[in-house]
Design a protein around this motif. Structure first.
Motif, mmCIF file in Angstrom:
data_model
loop_
_atom_site.group_PDB
_atom_site.id
_atom_site.type_symbol
_atom_site.label_atom_id
_atom_site.label_comp_id
_atom_site.label_asym_id
_atom_site.label_seq_id
_atom_site.Cartn_x
_atom_site.Cartn_y
_atom_site.Cartn_z
ATOM 1 N N ASP A 195 0.827 -1.212 0.000
ATOM 2 C CA ASP A 195 0.000 0.000 0.000
ATOM 3 C C ASP A 195 0.863 1.265 0.000
ATOM 4 O O ASP A 195 1.847 1.363 0.745
ATOM 5 C CB ASP A 195 -0.891 0.028 1.242
ATOM 6 N N LEU A 196 0.459 2.222 -0.806
ATOM 7 C CA LEU A 196 1.093 3.536 -0.787
ATOM 8 C C LEU A 196 0.671 4.300 0.464
ATOM 9 O O LEU A 196 -0.442 4.102 0.985
ATOM 10 C CB LEU A 196 0.726 4.323 -2.037
ATOM 11 N N ASN A 197 1.535 5.183 0.927
ATOM 12 C CA ASN A 197 1.287 5.968 2.131
ATOM 13 C C ASN A 197 0.789 7.356 1.745
ATOM 14 O O ASN A 197 1.577 8.231 1.375
ATOM 15 C CB ASN A 197 2.583 6.063 2.953
ATOM 16 N N PRO A 201 2.952 13.746 1.417
ATOM 17 C CA PRO A 201 2.567 14.679 0.348
ATOM 18 C C PRO A 201 3.187 14.325 -1.003
ATOM 19 O O PRO A 201 2.585 14.607 -2.052
ATOM 20 C CB PRO A 201 3.080 16.029 0.857
ATOM 21 N N ALA A 202 4.362 13.716 -0.996
ATOM 22 C CA ALA A 202 5.009 13.355 -2.257
ATOM 23 C C ALA A 202 4.213 12.299 -3.004
ATOM 24 O O ALA A 202 4.134 12.318 -4.238
ATOM 25 C CB ALA A 202 6.438 12.852 -1.988
ATOM 26 N N GLU A 206 2.440 12.813 -6.653
ATOM 27 C CA GLU A 206 2.787 11.933 -7.759
ATOM 28 C C GLU A 206 1.563 11.269 -8.369
ATOM 29 O O GLU A 206 1.441 11.154 -9.594
ATOM 30 C CB GLU A 206 3.775 10.865 -7.280
ATOM 31 N N MET A 207 0.632 10.820 -7.536
ATOM 32 C CA MET A 207 -0.545 10.135 -8.072
ATOM 33 C C MET A 207 -1.479 11.104 -8.788
ATOM 34 O O MET A 207 -2.160 10.734 -9.742
ATOM 35 C CB MET A 207 -1.278 9.377 -6.964
ATOM 36 N N ILE A 208 -1.501 12.350 -8.354
ATOM 37 C CA ILE A 208 -2.236 13.375 -9.104
ATOM 38 C C ILE A 208 -1.564 13.600 -10.458
ATOM 39 O O ILE A 208 -2.230 13.700 -11.499
ATOM 40 C CB ILE A 208 -2.302 14.688 -8.297
ATOM 41 N N LYS A 209 -0.236 13.625 -10.450
ATOM 42 C CA LYS A 209 0.524 13.803 -11.689
ATOM 43 C C LYS A 209 0.236 12.667 -12.671
ATOM 44 O O LYS A 209 0.082 12.891 -13.875
ATOM 45 C CB LYS A 209 2.020 13.849 -11.355
ATOM 46 N N VAL A 210 0.134 11.439 -12.162
ATOM 47 C CA VAL A 210 -0.177 10.282 -13.011
ATOM 48 C C VAL A 210 -1.537 10.476 -13.681
ATOM 49 O O VAL A 210 -1.697 10.275 -14.893
ATOM 50 C CB VAL A 210 -0.165 8.980 -12.189
#
Length: 523
Positions: A195-197, A201-202, A206-210
């Motif tokens: 699971d991602l944490n 904030p990073a 990153e997931m928004i960037k994806v």
């Protein structure tokens, strides 16, 4: 009735029910002949690319195969598709991603996806990607780097250096802690899917960037895998208000960020739940969620040939949704998906029950989703691989057919696109008829819902009203003809049968006669 019988007799009454331009297609890839003034149906279609259609001869479905069969979807009346994971992954299913910016090479390239999106848009079909956002694969470079306690990616996942309770269960009743390098990490869906944490904030950035990256490639939106498990990790989190609050906060942040790239981005969350109250809090941040309780009840009602708890569930669902907030709310309805036993198997191969489940699904509010092959009556039971078997295009398997795994069921040539398109009474043509009803009638597509008590356990009735059109939908779930005489003030004097799945349905002096296993729409 056994599924081995070809198809039960069903007079679709296409000329009465559909009007011009909607006779069954004679070939899978014939251009659509829908009238220019017909609106999109709003119906979406889930595709497992590996099982769909193969264009390079390796036996594995690919993105170009989806493009090749867009006209099949257009003829069926589909408005959007959901592609199960297409990102780089070592597994057959793709839910353990190793590169969020890459395409699984077995499926093709980013250019192939862009071509698919462009061709889909030409046909008025939206494209939604599966976004596996809760976890990565354990061979993802981020997680490989996270094995080093001093690497910045260590905090991209949830670790503990103190030995935890290895008997602790996750929210999915599986062991939650898994041994890694110099510690243990959380993996709700297994050690191969850490699971991602999202407290980091990073990770959020990153997931928004994806998401923004794929929107930039023309994709219209995302199906968000395991949406509630961003913070609902442990079994003790299942009913945690704090975990719910953190989930809602994250999804609000995610939606608002993606809307800066595409203000009309389509999001739908997978939130496994047993009641509408559990689903409702996710509506405002996401805009739409899959309705698991309704899916189960539709199957139960169709199989038992009784409305049962359906009416009360519908009322409870929309009451709960109204309280959820003032954002547009779309109930993403369905019968089954890639994780669940196929509907036809749950209904023991009974085609009549399958027709009624489809009729209820496609005349209710929301954004209905069909699982590929559902319109053919494909069967499949666990394990998961057997739920995701190749789509059957021709009576005899030939070029283009996926061969990624052999079939676990023997349904014969009848359960193929070719056979069912050639049979006007097929399940495929039932689906095509019902979807066309939705496209041609704004009340069925966009209207609200008022459930009626019929006084008859085998009948389900509800009004659909969008302010421009008001329709009364009545289903006879049983194998026996039924007569229903609504209260005198319920129907206008000039009420008529607008559409019906069986021509024997009649409305005479306020008394409605419904043949066995039929649906009637009055106006």
């Amino acid at each position: 009735m056994s599924r081995n019988r070809l198809f039960s007799s069903l007079a679709l009454a296409l000329s009465l029910a559909l009007g011009a331009g909607t006779t069954p297609a004679s070939a899978a890839d014939a251009p659509s002949a829908h009238a220019a003034n017909v609106q999109p149906s709003g119906v979406y279609y889930e595709i497992f690319v590996r099982a769909w259609y193969d264009t390079n001869g390796d036996g594995i479905g690919d993105l170009n195969g989806v493009t090749a069969k867009l006209d099949y979807l257009k003829n069926l009346g589909i408005s959007g598709i959901w592609l199960m994971p297409i990102n780089s992954s070592p597994s057959y299913h793709g839910y353990d991603i190793t590169d969020y910016y890459g395409i699984n090479p077995q499926y093709g390239t980013t250019a192939d996806l862009e071509k698919l999106v462009a061709e889909a848009h030409k046909r008025g079909i939206a494209v939604t990607m599966d976004m596996v956002i809760n976890h990565t694969g354990n061979t993802h470079p981020w997680f490989v780097a996270a094995q080093n306690p001093n690497d910045t990616h260590r905090d991209w996942y949830s670790w503990t250096s103190t030995k935890p309770d290895l008997k602790a269960l996750s929210a999915t009743d599986t062991p939650i802690w898994h041994a890694g390098s110099d510690g243990w990490y959380i993996g709700v869906f297994g050690g191969h899917m850490p699971d991602l944490n999202y407290d980091n904030p990073a990770v959020r950035a990153e997931m928004i960037k994806v998401g923004q990256y794929w929107l930039g490639k023309g994709v219209d939106g995302f199906r968000l895998d395991a949406a509630k498990h961003i913070y609902v990790d442990f079994k003790s989190d299942v009913h945690s208000e704090k975990a719910l609050e953190k989930n809602v906060q994250w999804w609000t942040e995610y939606r608002e960020a993606l809307q800066k790239t595409n203000p009309k981005v389509t999001l739908v969350g997978e939130v496994s739940a047993t009641s509408p109250k559990e689903l409702a809090p996710y509506l405002k941040p996401l805009g739409s969620i899959f309705d698991f309780p309704l899916a189960e009840q539709l199957i139960v009602s169709a199989k038992g040939e009784k409305a049962g708890k359906l009416g009360q569930l519908l009322k409870d669902t929309y009451d709960a949704y109204k309280v959820a907030g003032d954002a547009p709310h779309i109930d993403s309805t369905f019968l089954s998906n890639h994780d669940q036993e196929r509907v036809m198997s749950r209904l023991n191969g009974n085609v009549d029950h399958m027709r009624m489940a489809a009729a209820m699904l496609l005349t209710l509010p929301g954004r209905p989703y069909l699982y590929y092959g559902e319109e053919l009556g494909m069967e499949g039971k666990k394990p998961d691989e057997n739920l995701r078997e190749p789509m059957r295009w021709q009576r005899e398997a030939g070029p283009g057919e996926s061969r990624w795994k052999p079939s676990s069921v023997n349904q014969g040539q009848a359960v193929s696109v070719q056979a069912e398109q050639d049979d006007p009474n097929s399940l495929y043509n039932t689906y095509r008829t019902l979807i066309s009803w939705r496209a041609q009638n704004s009340a069925l597509r966009d209207g609200d819902l008022t459930v009626l008590a019929t006084g008859k356990p085998n009948l389900v009735a509800y009004w659909r009203n969008d302010g421009k059109q008001k329709l009364l939908v009545v289903h006879n779930l049983s194998g026996k003809d039924a007569v229903w005489k609504p209260k005198a003030d319920l129907l206008p004097r000039d009420a008529t049968v607008l559409m019906t799945t069986k021509t024997q349905a009649t409305l005479d002096n306020g008394s409605l006669t419904l043949p066995a296993y039929s649906t009637v729409v009055l106006h």
